[in-house]
Structures are given as structure tokens and as C-alpha cells.
Motif scaffolding. Structure first.
Motif: not given
Length: 194
Positions: A58-72
Motif C-alpha cells: 500500500v502506498r500512502y500520502m503523508a504530511k510534508e512535515e514528516l519529511f523535514k528531518a533526514p531520518a524521517g
């Protein structure tokens, strides 16, 4: 690097032991082709539970804030999650979501757009209807039923795909199409609640 198979294996063990997860209706998820999987949203764990129960990735969409940190960012990209800007119309995210469906993949959505604070099914936004009307994907309603209690009982149910032929002919709005999907999710919750 695709972390999905490893994540699913670990999450399956966790869900079955911690929440005694039962999955119903897996046969309703088509084995091939684009699938829009629409589910109620009770917890941050819902995408995990949906991924555990669905027989396909399953592919998802998630809030862009989760992509801010390098690990995230690394984790989200490894799981092929699509970033979305919340609180506004994100046309790039919508195009990417349609592409997922057109490429024959499974796209998981929570039509309410945010977690329910009461645990009750909330009102759906227009996004799910947008994808349902503009793709040829199978629209599969699903529902998480029960509470996320340690060693309680949690159920995940998949319903039969919803036909959208007449909805397209009648030129339903995205909001009206989402309401149709939400009615099917509500019916699943009623069917499987104890």
C-alpha cells in the motif's frame, strides 16, 4: 531501497500479538490493477494496520512535515510515501496519487483527512472522491474496528469494491463521491462491531 516487506513482517507480528488483529474480507482487494483503499482514521497506527491486512503493498500520502528531518525523509522515501501540503490544495500530490493508481498500485487513503478525536467516523473530505472519479481504480472501502488496547481485539475489514460507473455518468462532485465511500465505510463498521 524498499523497506516495505521488512516493515510489514515486523508490523504483522506486533499487530497480531499486541492487538489480536483479525482481518476480514481480504478477498475483496483485487489481485492486480489500481486500487483506492479508503479507510476510517482513528489512530496514527491505522496505516500500519491497513498495510498489515492488505495482501498487496500500500502506498500512502503523508504530511510534508514528516519529511523535514533526514531520518524521517529517508524512512518516508524508503516506504514510497508521497508528501502532501496540509490545509491547501496540493496539485502535485494529487497528480502523484493519480499516477500511483494509473500504474496499477494500491493507494491507501483516509477520507476524513485527520484522525477522529472521538473514535467515531467523521465527515469525509473531497480527496477520496476526486481520485475515485478521475481514475479507473477499484474503490475498496475498509474499516478499523475496535480500540487500540493492549491485548484487546482489533478488526480490519475490507468491503466489496464500489462501482463508480453511475457516479461518473451522473457527474457527481468529489464531495458527493466521498459521501458514497463514507457510507460504505460506515456500513462495514456496523457489520463488524461487537
Amino acid at each position: 531501497m524498499n523497506l516495505y516487506p521488512l516493515g510489514k513482517a515486523l508490523s504483522t507480528g506486533f499487530a497480531k500479538t499486541t492487538f489480536r488483529l483479525e482481518v476480514h474480507g481480504k478477498e475483496h482487494v483485487p489481485k492486480t490493477g489500481g486500487v483506492l483503499l479508503c479507510c476510517n482514521h482513528k489512530s496514527n497506527l491505522d496505516p500500519v494496520i491497513l498495510g498489515v491486512g492488505c495482501p498487496r503493498e500500500v502506498r500512502y500520502m503523508a504530511k510534508e512535515e514528516l519529511f523535514k528531518a533526514p531520518a524521517g525523509k529517508w524512512l518516508m522515501e524508503s516506504l514510497k510515501v508521497i508528501p502532501v501540503k496540509r490545509g491547501q490544495s496540493d496539485k502535485l500530490a494529487l497528480r502523484k496519487g493519480l499516477a500511483v493508481l494509473q500504474e496499477g498500485e494500491v493507494y491507501g487513503m483516509f477520507p476524513e483527512g485527520t484522525r477522529s478525536k472521538t473514535g467515531e467516523l467523521g465527515e469525509g473530505l473531497g480527496g477520496a472522491g476526486f481520485f475515485a472519479l478521475r481514475s479507473n481504480a477499484a474503490i475498496v472501502p475498509s474499516a478499523v474496528i475496535g480500540d487500540y488496547r493492549m491485548f484487546g481485539k482489533l478488526k480490519l475489514a475490507f468491503g466489496p469494491p464500489i462501482s463508480f460507473e453511475s457516479a461518473r455518468e451522473e457527474k457527481l462532485s468529489s464531495k458527493e463521491a466521498t459521501e458514497l465511500i463514507m457510507s460504505k465505510i460506515s456500513a462495514l463498521i456496523e457489520q463488524y462491531k461487537e
